[in-house]
Design an enzyme around this catalytic site. Structure first.
Site, PDB file in Angstrom:
ATOM      1  N   HIS A   5       0.836  -1.205   0.000  1.00  8.35           N
ATOM      2  CA  HIS A   5       0.000   0.000   0.000  1.00  8.35           C
ATOM      3  C   HIS A   5       0.867   1.249   0.000  1.00  8.35           C
ATOM      4  CE1 HIS A   5       0.595  -0.640   4.417  1.00  8.35           C
ATOM      5  NE2 HIS A   5       0.793   0.669   4.376  1.00  8.35           N
ATOM      6  N   GLU A  62      -3.698   3.609   1.881  1.00  8.44           N
ATOM      7  CA  GLU A  62      -3.990   3.749   3.306  1.00  8.44           C
ATOM      8  C   GLU A  62      -4.092   5.226   3.648  1.00  8.44           C
ATOM      9  OE1 GLU A  62      -1.488   3.572   7.428  1.00  8.44           O
ATOM     10  OE2 GLU A  62      -1.103   1.965   5.998  1.00  8.44           O
ATOM     11  N   HIS A  80       3.268  11.016  -6.474  1.00  7.88           N
ATOM     12  CA  HIS A  80       1.863  10.948  -6.830  1.00  7.88           C
ATOM     13  C   HIS A  80       1.350   9.519  -6.761  1.00  7.88           C
ATOM     14  CE1 HIS A  80       3.768  10.191 -10.808  1.00  7.88           C
ATOM     15  NE2 HIS A  80       2.755   9.336 -10.948  1.00  7.88           N
TER      16      HIS A  80
END
Length: 146
Positions: A5, A62, A80
């Site tokens: 993540h 997250e 990004h």
């Protein structure tokens, strides 16, 4: 090695969920409240990744919301997030209709950039080949930075 993540800190959880879920189309897959640590973690997945997220807890975004206010700066330094989308023109129009600035319009029918409420740069990439160039995107100027 497996990608799990990306974590971004958010100042307003409701505004961030509106942006990422209601406008971009991500799905909340789980949430953890930590009263002792005074934070909330919200894990999001793109619709095409939702099944993998349920099985592997990856790939996900997250959102970390600290209950005690903090000031976050340097969103551009983060880099990004990037998402492949079905129709970049339709999504950009939807975002604009809901007050999101298109920082780098999809002039080429392939790529656009927007920012989250916390200044996180989000790249949108057209799935497959670029769409045919069309207005108003072709002549739309950049706004701000991404």
């Amino acid at each position: 090695m497996q990608y799990l993540h990306t974590m971004v800190r958010v100042a307003d959880l409701d505004a961030s969920l509106h942006f990422y879920c209601d406008l971009l189309g991500l799905k909340e897959v789980r949430r953890k409240e930590n009263e002792k640590g005074r934070f909330t973690l919200v894990f999001l997945a793109a619709p095409d990744d939702e099944q993998r997220s349920q099985e592997l807890k990856a790939p996900e975004l997250e959102l970390t919301y600290n209950w005690d206010p903090e000031t976050y700066t340097g969103g551009r330094n983060f880099g990004h997030l990037a998402y492949r989308v079905e129709d970049i023109y339709a999504l950009c129009q939807h975002l604009m209709d809901n007050g999101v600035t298109i920082n780098r319009p999809p002039r080429d029918g392939h790529m656009a950039f927007v920012r989250s409420p916390d200044g996180i740069s989000v790249e949108l990439l057209q799935k497959g080949d670029a769409l045919p160039v069309q207005e108003p995107w072709a002549s739309m100027e950049n706004t701000g930075s991404w």
